[in-house]
Design a protein around this motif. Sequence first.
Motif, mmCIF file in Angstrom:
data_model
loop_
_atom_site.group_PDB
_atom_site.id
_atom_site.type_symbol
_atom_site.label_atom_id
_atom_site.label_comp_id
_atom_site.label_asym_id
_atom_site.label_seq_id
_atom_site.Cartn_x
_atom_site.Cartn_y
_atom_site.Cartn_z
ATOM 1 N N ASP A 24 0.832 -1.208 0.000
ATOM 2 C CA ASP A 24 0.000 0.000 0.000
ATOM 3 C C ASP A 24 0.867 1.257 0.000
ATOM 4 O O ASP A 24 0.594 2.212 -0.725
ATOM 5 C CB ASP A 24 -0.932 0.017 1.205
ATOM 6 N N HIS A 25 1.903 1.271 0.814
ATOM 7 C CA HIS A 25 2.808 2.417 0.889
ATOM 8 C C HIS A 25 3.479 2.678 -0.465
ATOM 9 O O HIS A 25 3.535 3.816 -0.931
ATOM 10 C CB HIS A 25 3.874 2.182 1.967
ATOM 11 N N ARG A 28 1.059 4.113 -3.034
ATOM 12 C CA ARG A 28 0.826 5.541 -2.821
ATOM 13 C C ARG A 28 1.963 6.381 -3.406
ATOM 14 O O ARG A 28 1.766 7.531 -3.778
ATOM 15 C CB ARG A 28 0.654 5.841 -1.329
#
Length: 64
Positions: A24-25, A28
């Motif tokens: 997820d990081h 982003r």
Amino acid sequence: EELPQGVVPYVFPVRVKDRGGFIDHMRRKGIQCFTWPTLPSDVIKYPDYYKQVVCIPLWRKYAS
């Protein structure tokens, strides 16, 4: 700018504690990471290890 025909981009595999959080990081940040591909059960000696591996694409075109 482009890979030659028939060339497969490599990935950089990393071992992380929180695979979902790491993916997820990175997404982003615009980098499309993915989990280690599934392997046949008779090939995997250390299944828990592979559950912690994330593949980061090395070729810029495939990173976003």
